[in-house]
Design an enzyme around this catalytic site. Structure first.
Site, mmCIF file in Angstrom:
data_model
loop_
_atom_site.group_PDB
_atom_site.id
_atom_site.type_symbol
_atom_site.label_atom_id
_atom_site.label_comp_id
_atom_site.label_asym_id
_atom_site.label_seq_id
_atom_site.Cartn_x
_atom_site.Cartn_y
_atom_site.Cartn_z
ATOM 1 N N PHE A 140 19.091 45.084 51.237
ATOM 2 C CA PHE A 140 20.217 44.772 50.357
ATOM 3 C C PHE A 140 20.602 46.033 49.615
ATOM 4 C CE2 PHE A 140 22.486 43.704 46.540
ATOM 5 C CZ PHE A 140 23.426 42.814 47.013
ATOM 6 N N ASP A 225 16.740 53.817 47.854
ATOM 7 C CA ASP A 225 17.559 52.977 46.978
ATOM 8 C C ASP A 225 16.614 52.320 45.969
ATOM 9 O OD1 ASP A 225 19.034 51.089 45.659
ATOM 10 O OD2 ASP A 225 20.037 50.297 47.444
ATOM 11 N N LYS A 254 21.512 49.301 37.949
ATOM 12 C CA LYS A 254 20.963 48.145 37.217
ATOM 13 C C LYS A 254 20.414 48.522 35.828
ATOM 14 C CE LYS A 254 20.764 44.768 40.799
ATOM 15 N NZ LYS A 254 20.502 44.907 42.218
#
Ligand SMILES: *Cc1c(COP(=O)(O)O)cnc(C)c1O
Length: 399
Positions: A140, A225, A254
């Site tokens: 993801f 990531d 985030k």
């Protein structure tokens, strides 16, 4: 307005790209959330790990307020006094040479893809438009068309083609897959060191290191990531540290914005970042003074409040506590730091989340199979113990 009328209003006017639990939140403080009726919940989602410092941290609110009154957004047409200090701190922390600030995680992923491709053409001599990037199955990395082009999840892709070419998928955690996938056209490997949205999946020990070494030998960039795993979530500053990984680039987002603003960045070594020249990439809001100030304060607070050590030690309590339940509905409990997934079997994880909600714990299932426990890193021991207890009680309801 009542809870049900607010939900009805949202259902009427919002596109249905989410299926939220039936709770309407109105307030947050630290690890706690309150709904419109004043009922209190423990936050075990942390907005997909964006709220690592808890809701409405007073120091973050102070900085937000102070900077907002001074200067918010200037665009990169001019320099601002906060951005250079922020990027210096980020580079020092990650061991990278240069950073490119963006806003959301997926924008930083797109930035990494651009950097990797330019490196491939300019430094590696890959024929134009032939560059390949290797990714992992069940990844993801966000929701843009290019990024879903290399997703293996049909729900993310169905009806959104045509897709961006140039991506090759290998199975996550399979040792010899990478050596077979690398070709003279490969410019980079971009992977999550641990997969969050796949259901908190950790690769077998040594796999990441083996991949990194293999990339090094073949002049292929190794890019992590760490949008979700970074900044303490897994009990280290970055998840790559669990295996002493030397990445060429790292993607952050985030938690970098303190759960208040979207702040992301792609960081890399000089050779990789040299591809960016004026006009080649940008963002109107990326690197703005308000976001940079927030990011700076987040880094300071993560250090001052000892969040990384806290994530490691309380994460162990959470993981071992959940593992010790040994309930027949639990297939596996896995995770690192304050980031634990409980895979269920023979019961809908969504239904379990709804019952947990009634008991005052908010979290969300992944694919109706896995329940995630990812509280703010400032959580205290008694809340962890309480969560484990409530979860055990909840499972009893499904026996
Ligand atoms: C959430 C996430 C993203 C995308 O971030 P957005 O801010 O939602 O665009 C990218 N990579 C990983 C690993 C993520 O968990």
């Amino acid at each position: 307005m009542t809870t049900s009328s607010l939900i009805a209003l949202e259902n009427r006017y919002s596109a249905h790209n989410y299926d939220p639990l039936p709770v309407v939140l109105a307030k947050g403080k630290g690890v706690w959330l309150w709904d419109t009726d004043g009922k209190r919940y423990l936050d075990m989602m942390s907005a997909y790990s964006a709220v690592s410092l808890g809701h409405s941290h007073p120091r973050l609110l102070a900085v937000l307020n102070e900077q907002a009154q001074r200067l918010c957004v200037t665009s990169r047409a001019f320099h601002n006094e906060v951005l250079p200090v922020f990027l210096e701190q980020l580079c020092t922390l990650t061991g990278m040479d240069k950073a490119l600030p963006m806003n959301t995680g997926v924008e930083a992923v797109e930035t990494a893809i651009k950097a990797a491709r330019r490196f491939g053409y300019e430094k590696k001599g890959i024929p134009l438009d032939k560059a390949e990037i290797i990714v992992a199955s069940n990844n993801f990395h966000g929701r843009t068309v290019t990024v879903i082009s290399f997703s293996s999840e049909p729900d993310y892709k169905q009806g959104f083609g045509p897709f961006t070419p140039g991506f090759v998928t290998i199975p996550f955690g399979k040792t010899d897959a990478l050596s077979k996938a690398i070709t003279p056209y490969t410019c980079a490997v971009i992977i999550e060191p641990m997969q969050g949205e796949a259901g908190i999946c950790l690769p077998p020990a040594g796999w990441l290191k083996a991949c990194q070494r293999y990339c090094e030998r073949h002049n292929v960039l190794f890019i992590l990531d760490e949008v979700q795993t970074g900044l303490g979530r897994t009990g280290k500053w970055f998840a790559g540290e669990h295996e002493n990984i030397k990445a060429d680039g790292i993607i952050l987002g985030k938690a970098l914005g303190g759960g208040i603003l979207p702040v992301s960045a792609f960081l890399g070594k000089s050779a990789l970042m040299a591809g960016f020249t004026p006009g080649s990439h940008g963002s109107t809001f990326g690197g703005n003074p308000l976001a940079s100030r927030m990011g700076l304060e987040v880094l300071t607070l993560l250090k001052e409040e000892d969040c990384i050590a806290q994530s490691a030690s309380l994460g162990k309590v959470l993981l071992e506590g959940l593992q010790s339940l040994k309930h027949p509905l639990i297939k596996e409990v896995r995770g690192k730091g304050l980031w634990v997934g409980v895979e269920l079997v023979g019961v809908s994880a969504r239904l379990v989340c709804e019952k947990l909600m009634e008991k005052g714990i908010l979290t969300k299932d992944v694919y109706d199979r896995v329940i995630r426990f990812a509280p703010p890193l400032i959580i205290e021991r008694d809340c962890i113990d309480w969560t484990i207890e409530q979860f055990a009680q909840t499972l009893k309801l499904f026996e």
